[in-house]
Design a protein around this motif. Structure first.
Motif, PDB file in Angstrom:
ATOM      1  N   GLU A  98       0.831  -1.204   0.000  1.00 18.22           N
ATOM      2  CA  GLU A  98       0.000   0.000   0.000  1.00 18.22           C
ATOM      3  C   GLU A  98       0.874   1.266   0.000  1.00 18.22           C
ATOM      4  OE1 GLU A  98      -3.113   2.523   0.004  1.00 18.22           O
ATOM      5  OE2 GLU A  98      -3.448   0.362   0.059  1.00 18.22           O
ATOM      6  N   ILE A  99       1.929   1.257   0.802  1.00 18.97           N
ATOM      7  CA  ILE A  99       2.791   2.433   0.929  1.00 18.97           C
ATOM      8  C   ILE A  99       3.541   2.698  -0.372  1.00 18.97           C
ATOM      9  CG2 ILE A  99       4.801   3.358   2.142  1.00 18.97           C
ATOM     10  CD1 ILE A  99       3.864   1.616   4.568  1.00 18.97           C
ATOM     11  N   ILE A 100       4.172   1.665  -0.914  1.00 18.06           N
ATOM     12  CA  ILE A 100       4.934   1.842  -2.152  1.00 18.06           C
ATOM     13  C   ILE A 100       3.992   2.087  -3.323  1.00 18.06           C
ATOM     14  CG2 ILE A 100       6.414   0.604  -3.795  1.00 18.06           C
ATOM     15  CD1 ILE A 100       7.969  -0.478  -1.446  1.00 18.06           C
ATOM     16  N   GLY A 101       2.811   1.478  -3.290  1.00 20.41           N
ATOM     17  CA  GLY A 101       1.837   1.748  -4.341  1.00 20.41           C
ATOM     18  C   GLY A 101       1.479   3.214  -4.412  1.00 20.41           C
ATOM     19  N   ARG A 102       1.322   3.851  -3.240  1.00 19.43           N
ATOM     20  CA  ARG A 102       1.000   5.269  -3.232  1.00 19.43           C
ATOM     21  C   ARG A 102       2.166   6.115  -3.737  1.00 19.43           C
ATOM     22  NH1 ARG A 102       1.749   9.836  -1.191  1.00 19.43           N
ATOM     23  NH2 ARG A 102       0.087  11.370  -1.047  1.00 19.43           N
ATOM     24  N   GLN A 103       3.384   5.759  -3.327  1.00 20.68           N
ATOM     25  CA  GLN A 103       4.558   6.478  -3.830  1.00 20.68           C
ATOM     26  C   GLN A 103       4.633   6.390  -5.350  1.00 20.68           C
ATOM     27  OE1 GLN A 103       7.985   4.812  -1.969  1.00 20.68           O
ATOM     28  NE2 GLN A 103       7.229   5.121   0.095  1.00 20.68           N
ATOM     29  N   LEU A 104       4.405   5.186  -5.860  1.00 19.77           N
ATOM     30  CA  LEU A 104       4.499   4.969  -7.299  1.00 19.77           C
ATOM     31  C   LEU A 104       3.374   5.692  -8.029  1.00 19.77           C
ATOM     32  CD1 LEU A 104       6.159   3.608  -9.420  1.00 19.77           C
ATOM     33  CD2 LEU A 104       4.877   1.502  -9.038  1.00 19.77           C
ATOM     34  N   HIS A 105       2.207   5.731  -7.423  1.00 19.48           N
ATOM     35  CA  HIS A 105       1.085   6.461  -8.012  1.00 19.48           C
ATOM     36  C   HIS A 105       1.452   7.927  -8.210  1.00 19.48           C
ATOM     37  CE1 HIS A 105      -2.751   8.718  -7.889  1.00 19.48           C
ATOM     38  NE2 HIS A 105      -3.245   7.674  -8.528  1.00 19.48           N
ATOM     39  N   ILE A 106       2.043   8.542  -7.187  1.00 20.43           N
ATOM     40  CA  ILE A 106       2.418   9.956  -7.291  1.00 20.43           C
ATOM     41  C   ILE A 106       3.490  10.151  -8.356  1.00 20.43           C
ATOM     42  CG2 ILE A 106       3.559  11.843  -6.056  1.00 20.43           C
ATOM     43  CD1 ILE A 106       2.140  10.895  -3.531  1.00 20.43           C
ATOM     44  N   ALA A 107       4.499   9.267  -8.370  1.00 15.82           N
ATOM     45  CA  ALA A 107       5.591   9.410  -9.333  1.00 15.82           C
ATOM     46  C   ALA A 107       5.090   9.252 -10.768  1.00 15.82           C
ATOM     47  CB  ALA A 107       6.681   8.385  -9.032  1.00 15.82           C
ATOM     48  N   LEU A 108       4.241   8.255 -11.013  1.00 16.58           N
ATOM     49  CA  LEU A 108       3.734   8.041 -12.367  1.00 16.58           C
ATOM     50  C   LEU A 108       2.721   9.109 -12.754  1.00 16.58           C
ATOM     51  CD1 LEU A 108       3.373   4.147 -12.474  1.00 16.58           C
ATOM     52  CD2 LEU A 108       5.177   5.572 -13.452  1.00 16.58           C
ATOM     53  N   LEU A 109       1.958   9.588 -11.792  1.00 17.82           N
ATOM     54  CA  LEU A 109       1.017  10.673 -12.056  1.00 17.82           C
ATOM     55  C   LEU A 109       1.762  11.919 -12.514  1.00 17.82           C
ATOM     56  CD1 LEU A 109      -1.953  11.704 -11.810  1.00 17.82           C
ATOM     57  CD2 LEU A 109      -1.328  12.479  -9.522  1.00 17.82           C
TER      58      LEU A 109
END
Length: 642
Positions: free
Chosen positions: A587-598
């Protein structure tokens, strides 16, 4: 990143409560590297900031909790990395892309007995707002602190993810697939089957089987139009293979009509998911440049996803030289997150390899275990052969449950004896001579077998410890982990399931891996106490790190089973925290990756941030229009658990 969201920020056995800002009490504790009081916070400026606290209790462990937020402006400044030192000892390392609360432990030995506590925060990316956008503010802002608490009890450990709506982000980023994309390992996979090195995207697999899926959706190209989306292609092997230099087909030739696809879909970006591999070596980036130059896609529409943040850092460092194509590399510890997804499947009872539960461990407190060490090794990498020699030389083999291949390994790797000799030659002469003395006998004793002879195995599905047998973890106290790589350039860290096995098995571990791996784990909220071999993770030089690890093994050899039993159970709260933290990581890394890809995809919230650069920090975050043009999403205090 050091995400460690916690419930209950006040009143937890506080021994020192420090409020920052105009109505706070922080000023007497501050030394250097601080700006002036503001409304509810104070900025740390420059490259370092210091504090001195003289009113803490002596002789006990302390817990430090800090609420803080970064100075960022994507895409120019995406995160703020930082490291905290207490009396010269590193106690935390991570990076921030939002406001959050972190927690870290300061041992009694580090805090000292009656000695004032000196805190140093190193924040190398302090940047003036005037360097990023029109502004009169020339302060080199790094991180702002709102609140700091010292306590004698660990904080609550429950992590809760904020909703995407509360963060002002769209519900999902879309991944687009060919209408006839095959389904592999439970997910669609573009161009799967066209070359052996094209696989299902690791990100897609993690999203399919974990909470990462809340950030990403699936669409087919026929219904995409010009909407913003990523077109993922999962890759393994190396650019050497993608260029056809080992006889494999060239990547540009096995993705038919790629140029046409991108001409027909103006909002599409190509996502090359290379997160299952490390990308080591000086030749990796130049070879990747060559691969991308052959693709019929504008490089500015290409994003490469890697798990090794060192690759992303080296790519960013080339930006000022102009010596690379205009594609982007996003570094995120996805291999760590995917490993956590895999181990989550082992939490259910009824399967023979169910994970050991914390309650089960606690119930066995009165029973000594038969062995000191557990070490699971498959391929004959040089650092694993080195470990075999060390265990023989220190006379620890009898206290070790181990799997280890021999030099006759017939699987998917050649024994790295040349690399072993090269690294042996760098060691101090006395240590080198002692290891060479046991070399022949150590190698003659191989393979070491737990239940399957590794010499006769092939791919991963065939070797036993991939199934995570539970009994070896109940029969030993400490794991000696040999990660995929020991070598690497500065900044290279590639964390795999090998480290996660020890965490999931509730064991402390000694890590034969890249320098900085423990620091990276701490950045994700894990605790990494090192009762043996202290300091090895901070040694960038491979030979010095090997010496420190040898010292750690020698220290283990000198401790009795009874004493090791006591050390283990003293660490049980930390082991339990790490066990639970492992399953929060997707969940934590998914959110980080979401922001980076966004950020790379340039959706509505990202454009809003560009339009309001002087306002973009968590204290005054702008309200962004929703992608549909509807009502604004509310701004949010990001450390508030929902």
């Amino acid at each position: 990143m050091g995400h460690h969201m916690l419930d209950g920020a006040r009143g937890h056995d506080s021994v020192q409560d420090i409020q920052f800002g105009l109505v706070g009490n922080a000023q007497p504790f501050l030394t250097d590297g601080w700006s002036t009081d503001e409304d509810g916070f104070i900025w740390m400026i420059g490259g370092e900031s210091g504090m001195r606290i003289e009113t803490l209790p002596a002789g006990s462990d302390l817990w430090l909790r800090i609420t803080l937020f970064p100075h960022i402006l994507p895409p120019l400044l995406v995160t703020q990395p930082f490291t905290i030192y207490a009396n010269g000892h590193q106690i935390y390392s991570g990076s921030l892309d939002r406001e959050e609360e972190i927690a870290c432990r300061i041992s009694a030995d580090v805090a000292g007995r009656g000695v004032p506590l000196e805190l140093r925060v190193v924040h190398p990316h302090g940047t003036p707002p005037s360097a990023l956008a029109p502004s009169q503010d020339g302060r080199a802002l790094a991180i702002a602190i709102r609140h700091m608490i010292f306590s004698t009890e660990p904080p609550p450990r429950r992590w809760r993810a904020p909703t995407l709506e509360a963060l002002g982000l769209p519900e999902q980023i879309d991944f687009a697939f060919l209408d006839d994309a095959v389904v592999a390992e439970g997910v669609p996979a573009n161009f799967k089957g066209n070359a052996d090195y094209i696989q299902a995207s690791l990100l897609m697999k993690a999203a399919q089987f974990s909470a990462i899926g809340r950030y990403f959706g699936e669409r087919r190209l026929s219904g995409l139009g010009d909407d913003a989306a990523y077109f993922p292609v999962g890759l393994w092997a190396s650019p050497h293979s993608w260029l056809g230099r080992d006889g494999a087909p060239i990547l540009a030739e096995v993705m038919p009509d790629l140029g046409g696809i991108f001409a027909r879909h103006a909002g599409l970006k190509l996502l090359l998911d290379y997160s299952s591999e490390a990308g080591l070596g000086a030749e990796f980036l130049p070879a990747l440049d060559e691969v991308i130059s052959l693709l019929s896609v504008d490089p500015s529409r290409i994003v490469v996803l890697v798990s090794n943040r060192g690759v992303a850092a080296r790519h960013r460092a080339r930006a000022n030289t102009g010596a690379h194509l205009a594609y982007q590399i996003v570094g995120c510890d996805l291999r760590l997150a995917f490993s956590a997804v895999e181990f989550a499947r082992h939490r259910w009872y009824g399967r023979p390899d169910v994970l050991i539960s914390p309650t089960e461990i606690a119930a066995k407190r009165g029973t000594l275990r038969s062995h000191k060490i557990l070490s699971l090794n498959r391929r004959p990498r040089w650092h694993r052969l080195m470990l075999a020699m060390m265990l023989g030389q220190i006379k620890l083999r009898g206290d070790t449950i181990a799997s280890m291949p021999s030099l006759a390994f017939a699987g998917d790797w050649h024994p790295e004896t040349v690399d072993l000799d090269n690294h042996l030659a760098t060691l101090p002469q006395a240590m080198q001579a002692a290891l060479q003395k046991v070399r022949d006998a150590s190698f003659a004793s191989l393979p070491w077998v737990i239940d399957v002879n590794l010499d006769n195995t092939g791919r991963n599905a065939e070797f036993a410890y991939d199934q995570h047998p539970r009994e070896p973890y109940l029969q030993s106290y400490l794991s000696v982990v040999t990660e995929s790589y020991f070598e690497g350039a500065p900044g290279d860290v590639f964390i795999t399931e090998k480290t996660c096995k020890a965490i999931a098995g509730m064991q402390p571990f000694l890590l034969f891996g890249q320098s900085g791996t423990l620091a990276a784990l701490r950045g994700h909220g894990f605790e990494t106490p090192t009762p043996f071999g202290a300091g090895y993770d901070e040694e960038p030089d491979a030979a010095a790190r090997l010496v420190a690890l040898h010292k750690g093994l020698s220290e283990i050899a000198a401790v009795s089973i009874g004493d090791l039993h006591s050390i283990y159970y003293d660490m049980l709260p930390v082991l339990r925290h790490n066990f639970e933290r492992l399953f929060d990581i997707p969940e934590i890394i998914g959110r980080q990756l979401h922001i980076a890809l966004l950020t790379q995809l340039e959706t509505a919230p990202y454009r809003c941030r560009q339009a309001n650069p002087s306002a973009f920090h968590p204290a005054t975050r702008p309200r962004c229009p929703s992608p549909s043009g509807g009502p604004s999403n509310p701004s949010s205090t990001l450390n508030t658990a929902e």
